[in-house]
Design an enzyme around this catalytic site. Structure first.
Site, short mmCIF file in Angstrom:
data_model
loop_
_atom_site.label_atom_id
_atom_site.label_comp_id
_atom_site.label_asym_id
_atom_site.label_seq_id
_atom_site.Cartn_x
_atom_site.Cartn_y
_atom_site.Cartn_z
N HIS A 69 105.72 -30.31 29.87
CA HIS A 69 106.80 -31.43 30.05
C HIS A 69 106.35 -32.35 29.41
CE1 HIS A 69 109.20 -28.84 32.89
NE2 HIS A 69 108.19 -28.42 33.36
N LYS A 113 92.00 -25.16 22.70
CA LYS A 113 91.63 -25.62 21.31
C LYS A 113 91.40 -24.39 20.57
CE LYS A 113 89.11 -29.65 22.45
NZ LYS A 113 87.72 -30.55 22.62
#
Length: 86
Positions: free
Chosen positions: A13, A66
């Site tokens: 979101h 990551k």
């Protein structure tokens, strides 16, 4: 291989505009790339935009935010390299 309860989340979101309620700000998405011969442990979470390199291992309950290099073993929250397989 993908363990039990793994989450692979390619969207989130938006929340940057203070004057607009969060539920009206829409969503952002980015592709996730998972290489060949990868093992993702139980209940791990892989977030949007991440590339998981070939032959890597993601430990159980890890939060991958990551990129994971090829042949890496990662774990933790957030996931960090524990060791290399080669």
């Amino acid at each position: 291989m993908i363990g039990h309860g793994v989450s692979i989340l390619s969207n989130t979101h938006n929340y940057d505009r203070i004057a607009v309620p969060m539920n009206e700000q829409g969503e952002s998405s980015e592709k996730i790339k998972i290489g060949n011969d990868v093992w993702i442990g139980a209940k791990a979470t892989v977030l949007m935009g991440v590339t998981v390199g070939d032959h890597s291992i993601i430990g159980a309950h890890a939060l991958v935010n990551k990129d994971v290099p090829e042949y890496a073993v990662v774990g933790g929250v957030p996931a960090k390299i524990i060791r290399m397989r080669n």
